[in-house]
Design a protein around this motif. Structure first.
Motif, short mmCIF file in Angstrom:
data_model
loop_
_atom_site.label_atom_id
_atom_site.label_comp_id
_atom_site.label_asym_id
_atom_site.label_seq_id
_atom_site.Cartn_x
_atom_site.Cartn_y
_atom_site.Cartn_z
N THR A 35 -19.79 17.04 -49.85
CA THR A 35 -20.64 18.11 -49.34
C THR A 35 -21.41 17.64 -48.10
OG1 THR A 35 -20.86 19.01 -51.56
CG2 THR A 35 -22.48 19.71 -49.95
N CYS A 36 -21.89 16.40 -48.13
CA CYS A 36 -22.59 15.85 -46.97
C CYS A 36 -21.68 15.80 -45.74
CB CYS A 36 -23.12 14.45 -47.28
SG CYS A 36 -24.53 14.42 -48.39
N PHE A 37 -20.40 15.46 -45.94
CA PHE A 37 -19.47 15.43 -44.82
C PHE A 37 -19.28 16.82 -44.22
CE2 PHE A 37 -17.43 11.29 -46.26
CZ PHE A 37 -17.94 10.59 -45.19
N VAL A 38 -19.15 17.84 -45.06
CA VAL A 38 -18.99 19.21 -44.54
C VAL A 38 -20.24 19.63 -43.78
CG1 VAL A 38 -18.67 21.63 -45.16
CG2 VAL A 38 -17.34 19.87 -46.32
N VAL A 39 -21.41 19.37 -44.36
CA VAL A 39 -22.67 19.74 -43.70
C VAL A 39 -22.85 18.96 -42.41
CG1 VAL A 39 -25.19 19.72 -43.96
CG2 VAL A 39 -23.75 20.50 -45.84
N ALA A 40 -22.49 17.69 -42.40
CA ALA A 40 -22.58 16.89 -41.17
C ALA A 40 -21.69 17.48 -40.08
CB ALA A 40 -22.19 15.44 -41.44
N GLY A 41 -20.50 17.93 -40.45
CA GLY A 41 -19.62 18.57 -39.47
C GLY A 41 -20.21 19.84 -38.91
N VAL A 42 -20.84 20.63 -39.77
CA VAL A 42 -21.50 21.87 -39.31
C VAL A 42 -22.61 21.53 -38.35
CG1 VAL A 42 -22.95 23.80 -40.05
CG2 VAL A 42 -20.90 23.23 -41.36
N ILE A 43 -23.46 20.58 -38.71
CA ILE A 43 -24.61 20.22 -37.86
C ILE A 43 -24.13 19.65 -36.53
CG2 ILE A 43 -26.58 18.66 -37.66
CD1 ILE A 43 -26.96 19.05 -40.73
N LEU A 44 -23.18 18.73 -36.58
CA LEU A 44 -22.69 18.11 -35.33
C LEU A 44 -22.03 19.15 -34.41
CD1 LEU A 44 -21.28 14.75 -36.70
CD2 LEU A 44 -23.31 15.07 -35.27
N GLY A 67 -14.33 17.85 -40.05
CA GLY A 67 -13.62 18.81 -39.22
C GLY A 67 -13.63 20.20 -39.83
N PHE A 68 -13.57 20.28 -41.16
CA PHE A 68 -13.66 21.57 -41.84
C PHE A 68 -15.03 22.20 -41.59
CE2 PHE A 68 -14.73 24.03 -45.70
CZ PHE A 68 -13.74 25.00 -45.61
N GLY A 69 -16.08 21.39 -41.70
CA GLY A 69 -17.43 21.89 -41.44
C GLY A 69 -17.59 22.34 -39.99
N ALA A 70 -17.04 21.57 -39.06
CA ALA A 70 -17.12 21.94 -37.65
C ALA A 70 -16.36 23.24 -37.39
CB ALA A 70 -16.56 20.81 -36.78
N ASN A 71 -15.23 23.40 -38.06
CA ASN A 71 -14.45 24.63 -37.92
C ASN A 71 -15.23 25.83 -38.45
OD1 ASN A 71 -12.16 26.11 -37.22
ND2 ASN A 71 -11.20 25.79 -39.21
N LEU A 72 -15.92 25.67 -39.56
CA LEU A 72 -16.76 26.75 -40.08
C LEU A 72 -17.84 27.14 -39.07
CD1 LEU A 72 -17.35 25.61 -43.77
CD2 LEU A 72 -15.96 27.54 -43.01
N ALA A 73 -18.52 26.14 -38.53
CA ALA A 73 -19.60 26.41 -37.57
C ALA A 73 -19.07 27.08 -36.32
CB ALA A 73 -20.32 25.11 -37.21
N ARG A 74 -17.92 26.63 -35.84
CA ARG A 74 -17.31 27.23 -34.65
C ARG A 74 -16.97 28.70 -34.90
NH1 ARG A 74 -12.79 24.63 -34.51
NH2 ARG A 74 -13.85 22.69 -33.99
N GLY A 75 -16.40 28.98 -36.06
CA GLY A 75 -16.05 30.36 -36.40
C GLY A 75 -17.27 31.26 -36.50
N VAL A 76 -18.34 30.76 -37.11
CA VAL A 76 -19.56 31.54 -37.21
C VAL A 76 -20.13 31.82 -35.82
CG1 VAL A 76 -21.97 31.47 -37.97
CG2 VAL A 76 -20.13 30.81 -39.54
#
Length: 120
Positions: A35-44, A67-76
């Motif tokens: 979960t921390c990795f996903v959240v870190a990707g979103v934040i970064l 990368g999954f978290g970053a993809n979520l943030a990019r989509g949002v």
């Protein structure tokens, strides 16, 4: 092509190194670390740091959970720009739909091919 593979290996290896450090040196459970990795990707991604890393490392940065978290943030971000606040609820699901569908399909395929059983 060899240089791209080396970059991906280094970036992915560094992400795995951080995960292994967290497993060895903290009392965090694996689920919390993931979960921390996903959240870190979103934040970064939200602060603009993940995209340059992903551009440099390729699959080494886009395949792990960060990368999954970053993809979520990019989509949002893209959906909010296009549709307003409603995009905050739909953008992440749209951006990650392909990866989620692939995970479900290949998980099902592995279960069918290898017939998992309980460890009783």
């Amino acid at each position: 092509m060899i240089l791209d593979c080396i970059k991906a290996f280094l970036a992915g290896g560094l992400i795995c190194l951080v995960g292994q450090f967290l497993i060895d040196r903290t009392k965090l459970t694996p689920a919390r670390i993931l979960t921390c990795f996903v959240v870190a990707g979103v934040i970064l991604q939200a602060i603009g740091l993940y995209q340059p890393i992903s551009d440099w490392a390729g699959a080494g940065a886009s395949v792990p959970l960060t990368g999954f978290g970053a993809n979520l943030a990019r989509g949002v971000k893209e959906e909010v720009a296009a549709k307003g606040i409603l995009g905050a609820f739909t953008g992440g699901a749209k951006a990650a739909a392909g990866g989620i569908a692939a995970a479900v399909f290949f998980g099902w395929l592995a279960a069918v091919l290898f017939q998992p059983e309980d460890k009783s």
